[in-house]
Design a protein around this motif. Structure first.
Motif, PDB file in Angstrom:
ATOM      1  N   PHE A  89       0.776  -1.151   0.130  1.00  0.00           N
ATOM      2  CA  PHE A  89      -0.106  -0.005   0.071  1.00  0.00           C
ATOM      3  C   PHE A  89       1.063   1.270   0.077  1.00  0.00           C
ATOM      4  N   PRO A  90       0.549   2.457  -0.752  1.00  0.00           N
ATOM      5  CA  PRO A  90       1.185   3.543  -0.765  1.00  0.00           C
ATOM      6  C   PRO A  90       1.556   4.034   0.579  1.00  0.00           C
ATOM      7  N   GLY A  91       2.868   4.201   1.131  1.00  0.00           N
ATOM      8  CA  GLY A  91       3.219   4.906   2.228  1.00  0.00           C
ATOM      9  C   GLY A  91       3.819   3.910   3.106  1.00  0.00           C
ATOM     10  N   ALA A  92       3.568   2.356   2.860  1.00  0.00           N
ATOM     11  CA  ALA A  92       3.745   1.481   3.774  1.00  0.00           C
ATOM     12  C   ALA A  92       5.374   1.251   3.980  1.00  0.00           C
ATOM     13  N   GLU A  93       6.043   1.090   2.815  1.00  0.00           N
ATOM     14  CA  GLU A  93       7.564   1.130   3.163  1.00  0.00           C
ATOM     15  C   GLU A  93       8.165   2.238   3.825  1.00  0.00           C
ATOM     16  N   GLN A  94       7.572   3.514   3.436  1.00  0.00           N
ATOM     17  CA  GLN A  94       8.310   4.764   3.959  1.00  0.00           C
ATOM     18  C   GLN A  94       8.004   4.554   5.635  1.00  0.00           C
ATOM     19  N   LEU A  95       6.913   4.449   6.029  1.00  0.00           N
ATOM     20  CA  LEU A  95       6.805   4.513   7.381  1.00  0.00           C
ATOM     21  C   LEU A  95       7.610   3.327   8.238  1.00  0.00           C
ATOM     22  N   LEU A  96       7.651   2.068   7.593  1.00  0.00           N
ATOM     23  CA  LEU A  96       8.369   1.186   8.269  1.00  0.00           C
ATOM     24  C   LEU A  96       9.966   1.529   8.304  1.00  0.00           C
ATOM     25  N   ALA A 183      -4.052  -1.034  20.093  1.00  0.00           N
ATOM     26  CA  ALA A 183      -4.887  -1.605  18.721  1.00  0.00           C
ATOM     27  C   ALA A 183      -4.960  -0.480  17.887  1.00  0.00           C
ATOM     28  N   ALA A 184      -4.296  -0.469  16.983  1.00  0.00           N
ATOM     29  CA  ALA A 184      -4.350   0.895  15.871  1.00  0.00           C
ATOM     30  C   ALA A 184      -4.751  -0.074  14.473  1.00  0.00           C
ATOM     31  N   GLY A 185      -6.237   0.465  14.110  1.00  0.00           N
ATOM     32  CA  GLY A 185      -6.794  -0.097  13.128  1.00  0.00           C
ATOM     33  C   GLY A 185      -6.399   0.918  11.936  1.00  0.00           C
ATOM     34  N   VAL A 186      -6.548   0.328  10.579  1.00  0.00           N
ATOM     35  CA  VAL A 186      -6.401   0.953   9.332  1.00  0.00           C
ATOM     36  C   VAL A 186      -7.635   0.906   8.566  1.00  0.00           C
ATOM     37  N   SER A 205      -6.801   4.666  11.357  1.00  0.00           N
ATOM     38  CA  SER A 205      -6.199   5.684  10.528  1.00  0.00           C
ATOM     39  C   SER A 205      -6.540   5.487   8.988  1.00  0.00           C
ATOM     40  N   ASN A 206      -6.542   6.453   8.114  1.00  0.00           N
ATOM     41  CA  ASN A 206      -6.836   6.603   6.832  1.00  0.00           C
ATOM     42  C   ASN A 206      -5.823   6.480   5.809  1.00  0.00           C
ATOM     43  N   ASP A 207      -4.607   6.753   6.437  1.00  0.00           N
ATOM     44  CA  ASP A 207      -3.457   6.554   5.606  1.00  0.00           C
ATOM     45  C   ASP A 207      -2.049   6.431   6.271  1.00  0.00           C
ATOM     46  N   PHE A 208      -0.831   6.251   5.989  1.00  0.00           N
ATOM     47  CA  PHE A 208       0.277   6.028   6.753  1.00  0.00           C
ATOM     48  C   PHE A 208       0.760   7.038   7.321  1.00  0.00           C
ATOM     49  N   ASN A 209       0.422   8.428   6.874  1.00  0.00           N
ATOM     50  CA  ASN A 209       1.048   9.520   7.644  1.00  0.00           C
ATOM     51  C   ASN A 209      -0.054   9.604   8.880  1.00  0.00           C
ATOM     52  N   GLU A 210      -1.285   9.401   8.734  1.00  0.00           N
ATOM     53  CA  GLU A 210      -1.981   9.488   9.890  1.00  0.00           C
ATOM     54  C   GLU A 210      -1.552   8.426  10.942  1.00  0.00           C
ATOM     55  N   GLU A 212       1.233   6.918  11.629  1.00  0.00           N
ATOM     56  CA  GLU A 212       2.279   7.255  12.228  1.00  0.00           C
ATOM     57  C   GLU A 212       2.103   8.290  13.173  1.00  0.00           C
ATOM     58  N   ARG A 213       1.191   9.370  13.103  1.00  0.00           N
ATOM     59  CA  ARG A 213       0.867  10.265  13.911  1.00  0.00           C
ATOM     60  C   ARG A 213       0.015   9.787  15.230  1.00  0.00           C
ATOM     61  N   HIS A 214      -0.768   8.540  15.094  1.00  0.00           N
ATOM     62  CA  HIS A 214      -1.674   7.871  15.802  1.00  0.00           C
ATOM     63  C   HIS A 214      -0.665   6.814  16.748  1.00  0.00           C
ATOM     64  N   LEU A 215       0.345   6.372  15.954  1.00  0.00           N
ATOM     65  CA  LEU A 215       1.288   5.660  16.894  1.00  0.00           C
ATOM     66  C   LEU A 215       2.218   6.499  18.053  1.00  0.00           C
ATOM     67  N   GLU A 216       2.433   7.701  17.487  1.00  0.00           N
ATOM     68  CA  GLU A 216       3.045   8.590  18.484  1.00  0.00           C
ATOM     69  C   GLU A 216       2.081   8.863  19.632  1.00  0.00           C
TER      70      GLU A 216
END
Length: 224
Positions: A89-96, A183-186, A205-210, A212-216
């Protein structure tokens, strides 16, 4: 050490076409009616035999085992022929990559995929050494049993308050809650957001940027 545990199918990887094609082949091979696609996607995340039992509850355990074996064979045949490519999915590798670069975060995987399937994914994307713990259906009861997360915590030395499970299904969320981790849902995967909420997701979260913020925010809230 903070721990981010990722589901694979529907969370990191868009594998719906491959899963649907493999299930179709398995059911046709057994002479059974092919389930509707929405039903197929509803079982993603379960271990294979449990998934087949959910899709064909009127049949006996031996048939569920045969369906699971046929699914595995069809899956690997499709993959060997380069059919139904599984894309990140778009953004997956960048966040990892961002999380991997941090000294205070370890990465993990908890998936209904087989260990062979995860090894293929890691090799395909050059992720060798990225994950401190990898838990698969080969070694654990099916989600939502908390065994995968409990083992991931033990292998990394992480506390439940410092760990977050990231997934797209109610099975991921229920597993996280059973293990007392975040528990972080996507929203881009196989279960509707309402199902994630009902299962007890702390965030969706609705995308990987969101994400990342939710994880923090979850780590800050849970590690006070």
């Amino acid at each position: 050490m903070k721990l981010a545990i990722f589901d694979v199918d529907g969370t990191l990887v868009d594998s719906q076409a491959m899963i649907a094609a493999s299930l179709t082949a398995a059911f046709l091979g057994e002479g059974l009616a092919v389930p509707e696609r929405s039903r197929m996607m509803s079982i993603v995340g379960l271990s294979l035999v449990d998934a087949m039992a959910a899709l064909a509850p009127e049949h006996e355990a031996a048939r569920h085992e045969r369906l699971a074996a046929a699914y595995k064979e069809a899956f690997w045949q499709h993959r060997s022929r380069g059919e139904h490519t599984e894309s990140l999915f778009p953004g997956a590798e960048q966040l990892l990559a961002k999380l991997r670069a941090r000294e205070d975060v370890a990465l993990g995987i908890a998936t209904g995929k087989s260990r062979r399937g995860v090894a293929h994914l890691i090799e395909k994307h050059g992720w060798q050494g990225w994950f401190a713990t990898v838990q698969t259906s080969d070694d654990h009861p099916s989600k939502p049993h908390p065994s995968m997360i409990v083992t991931a915590l033990a292998e990394t030395g992480s506390e439940p308050a410092a760990a977050i499970m990231i997934g797209d299904t109610s099975f991921d969320i229920a597993m996280a809650r059973a293990a007392d981790v975040g528990a972080a849902g996507v929203s881009w995967g196989n279960h509707a957001t309402a199902e994630l909420t009902s299962a007890g997701a702390h965030t969706i979260s609705n995308d990987f940027n969101e994400l990342e913020r939710h994880l923090e925010s979850l780590w800050q809230e849970r590690m006070r």
